[in-house]
Design an enzyme around this catalytic site. Structure first.
Site, PDB file in Angstrom:
ATOM      1  N   SER A   1      -2.056 -40.102  15.289  1.00 20.32           N
ATOM      2  CA  SER A   1      -3.177 -39.397  16.159  1.00 20.32           C
ATOM      3  C   SER A   1      -4.260 -38.820  15.250  1.00 20.32           C
ATOM      4  CB  SER A   1      -2.527 -38.321  17.004  1.00 20.32           C
ATOM      5  OG  SER A   1      -3.304 -38.077  18.083  1.00 20.32           O
TER       6      SER A   1
ATOM      7  N   HIS B   1       2.208 -40.466  23.819  1.00 20.74           N
ATOM      8  CA  HIS B   1       1.735 -40.395  22.621  1.00 20.74           C
ATOM      9  C   HIS B   1       2.633 -39.467  21.936  1.00 20.74           C
ATOM     10  CE1 HIS B   1      -1.977 -39.558  20.202  1.00 20.74           C
ATOM     11  NE2 HIS B   1      -1.688 -38.556  20.243  1.00 20.74           N
TER      12      HIS B   1
END
Ligand code: GCU
Length: 407
Positions: free
Chosen positions: A245, A386
């Protein structure tokens, strides 16, 4: 500004990507020599000036102290070391603490993953002997982070993202640093963290083309390599930068700047990482600058809602890593990061990798979930959200084996 975003493929606009193999003067790069001499520096400079900001070199002073070592960690399969790196510039000091697990069965020096973490080194594993971070971090009661500080309850809270035993069993070392040691992740006008070490007289914040927080994290990864160069247990020709990320954005930028990273891995890095801006799918430049005004350089704000005016796009960031292997991973439900845009960056970086004589990316079309692509550019998309899962690490280890064992 609200955070409404496009999540429909049909609404992706038509766009033209800048060509990594065409110089700013419009002529074509014809061979690898000119790529390295002229075009690569040109692209790097554009990323510095318009997006991540320039980062400084090494600080005036660096000292390294091994603060703990245990040769019998993880039921005897690993050696755990902790190293405090103190960096000084302009008479200001900052300290970052590296935690390293080394496989005991593997002959030294070993290949080594370096990845920053979000909640302190103690968050990656239950191991009670990891030093508890005493730095500022975002409060998160569920993770045992109370009043911006880690408590005993934070030990191992992120262990699902860090399969340390798996990495060790596969013969690799794992190193990690709390990202907030280098720069805490909030917008304080760049008073904390590493930035003030490099202010010129009278300067109080980075200039419009100087580094933000992502640049600082990338710089910290590079300073970790300065330490690895002194550690005989680590093979400096096999250091792998990995990040998830926001920290994946930093890993890519570190790998673009520093050829000492032999492999670079981006896990769900999305906007400002592997994803193409011009698709305007999921997070966009204006979203990211609005929510995280400290991540990029000030000049980047000029491109809010003007992605087509940016002289680069993220396939060019990937191309800066060539000919070194780079792996990009996406997750199906992580639409905010634009999985297809991440794949397309890999695809559009491929001509540079091919020109430099590598196999590049061996597919033209985005693969289905759980069909990892192993070539100089690696890629997978998996089911789910995610996150970084054991599945992802398994593939990164396969990718590292594929390149290191095949060399
Ligand atoms: C936010 C941000 C992303 C970032 C992510 C993360 O969602 O918008 O750009 O990648 O946080 O770091 O988890």
């Amino acid at each position: 500004m609200g955070l409404d975003a496009n999540f429909e493929e049909a609404k992706v606009p038509e766009y033209n990507l800048p060509d990594p193999l065409i110089y700013l003067d419009g002529t074509k790069v014809t061979n690898g020599k000119f790529w390295f001499r002229k075009r690569r520096p040109e692209i790097l400079e554009l990323f510095e000036r318009h997006m991540y900001g320039k980062m400084p070199g090494k600080p005036e002073k660096m000292s390294f102290e091994i603060t703990s070592i245990d040769k019998d960690a993880l039921q005897g399969k690993a050696t755990r070391k902790e190293i405090s790196v103190v960096m000084e510039n302009n008479h200001i000091e900052i300290q970052m603490d590296i935690l390293i697990y080394l496989p005991n069965f593997q002959p030294k020096p070993v290949a080594n993953f370096i990845a920053l973490n979000f909640f302190g080194n103690q968050s990656i594993h239950q191991d009670p002997n990891i030093t508890l971070s005493n730095q500022w971090m975002p409060t998160k009661i569920a993770y045992g982070i109370v009043k911006h500080r880690a408590t005993e309850k934070s030990r191992g809270v992120r262990s699902s993202k860090w399969p340390v035993e798996l990495i060790i069993d596969r013969g690799y070392a794992l190193s990690t640093i709390y990202s907030g040691d280098i720069d805490p992740d909030f917008d304080d006008g760049f008073q904390n963290g590493v930035h003030p070490l490099f202010y010129k007289k009278g300067q109080t914040k980075p200039a419009a083309d100087e580094w933000g927080t992502i640049g600082a994290w990338a710089w910290g990864l590079r300073r970790a390599v300065d330490y690895f160069e002194r550690d005989d247990d680590i093979d400096n020709s096999r250091v792998i930068a990995m990040g998830h990320s926001r920290l994946g954005k930093a890993a890519l930028w570190a790998g673009a700047n520093d050829q000492r990273f032999a492999i670079v891995i981006s896990n769900n890095s999305g906007c400002g990482g592997a994803a193409l801006y011009r698709r305007k799918f999921g997070e966009t430049i204006s979203h990211i600058n609005y929510q995280f005004p400290h991540w990029f350089c000030e000049n980047f704000k000029k491109y809010n809602d003007k992605e087509d005016e940016l002289p680069v796009d993220q396939h060019m960031l990937i191309s800066l890593i060539a000919p070194r292997p780079v792996y990009i991973a996406s997750a199906e439900k992580d639409l905010w990061s634009d999985p297809r845009g991440e794949f397309l960056s890999a695809k559009h970086a491929d001509p540079v990798f091919k020109m430099l004589g590598t196999g590049g990316l061996k597919v033209d079309e985005m693969p289905e979930a759980h069909r990892p692509i192993l070539s100089t550019i690696g890629y997978h998309i998996r089911e789910g959200d995610h996150d970084v899962l054991k599945y992802d690490w398994d593939k990164y280890l396969d990718f590292a084996d594929y390149h290191f064992i095949n060399v």
